[in-house]
Write an enzyme that holds these catalytic residues in place. Structure first.
Site, PDB file in Angstrom:
ATOM      1  CG  ASP A 139       6.348   5.702   2.983  1.00  0.00           C
ATOM      2  OD1 ASP A 139       6.602   6.018   1.807  1.00  0.00           O
ATOM      3  OD2 ASP A 139       7.040   6.081   3.949  1.00  0.00           O
ATOM      4  CE1 TYR A 140       0.409   5.599  -4.068  1.00  0.00           C
ATOM      5  CE2 TYR A 140       0.973   7.910  -3.839  1.00  0.00           C
ATOM      6  CZ  TYR A 140       0.385   6.892  -4.553  1.00  0.00           C
ATOM      7  OH  TYR A 140      -0.224   7.153  -5.755  1.00  0.00           O
TER       8      TYR A 140
END
Length: 216
Positions: free
Chosen positions: A79-80
């Site tokens: 994820d980011y």
């Protein structure tokens, strides 16, 4: 494809994201020696995709132009706000066997949390917990070590592909994540590769990777 019958010719398939079956059997693309295998240390604030509608930096943006033209796809996701080992390749068979739920493989993470982690929380993770959304998780291998700044470092090994699993586990256990980094993917090790940097897998690594997935 992905549980739906496709009747349109020319339907596009993205390796690692789409699953195609014919008569109930998974269809895997034939690959040749031109396939590329790139290990990237994904930094935070980077999306694990080929392009982003919001205009954010993608993992492909970190590669030189000669690699971007090879249509490499990230294997799985980070994820980011997570960092660590990410494999990019145009080998559809390897991609499928590293991402499809029927092929379990170990993914190891280092997770730094602000709080002390109790033995009760460790046992919950080790026995297999149920997320507040209702998903039942397989047991997770986890141990801890104190951090110099008073935080706790958890070393976790997962074999499931549940979306944002570690972040949701920590949320349910009242743990605040300060850093989440993947350090191993199957037989591959991140080693000393710096954030934002990449390297091609060695011939030996490619052979080990394929052998571990039943392709060698």
């Amino acid at each position: 494809m992905n549980g739906l019958i496709q009747r349109e010719p020319g339907t596009r398939v993205v390796p690692g994201q789409d699953t195609v079956l014919l008569d109930g059997a998974v269809v895997m693309a034939k690959q040749d020696a031109s396939c590329s295998y790139i290990m990237l240390h994904k930094p935070v604030h980077t999306v694990t995709t080929v392009n982003d509608p919001q205009g954010r930096k993608t993992v492909v943006d970190l590669l030189p132009e000669e690699l971007r033209t090879q249509r490499l796809f990230p294997v799985g996701r980070l994820d980011y706000m997570s960092e660590g080992l990410l494999l990019l390749t145009n080998d559809g068979e390897v991609t499928l066997r590293l991402t499809h739920p029927s092929y379990e493989h170990a993914k190891k993470y280092e997770v730094l949390v602000r709080e002390a982690v109790t033995e009760k929380s460790l046992n919950i993770m080790r026995q297999g917990m149920r997320l507040q959304e209702g998903e039942r998780l397989a047991p997770v291998e986890v141990d801890t070590a104190p951090d110099a700044n008073g935080a706790t470092l958890m070393r976790m090994t997962l074999r499931q592909g549940v979306n944002r699993q570690i972040r949701r586990m920590c949320r349910d256990l009242g743990l605040t994540i300060l850093r989440l980094r993947r350090v191993e993917l199957g037989p591959l090790h991140l080693g000393s590769l710096e954030p934002g940097k990449w390297r091609a897998l060695t011939d030996a690594e490619i052979q080990i990777l394929k052998s571990s997935r039943g392709l060698g």
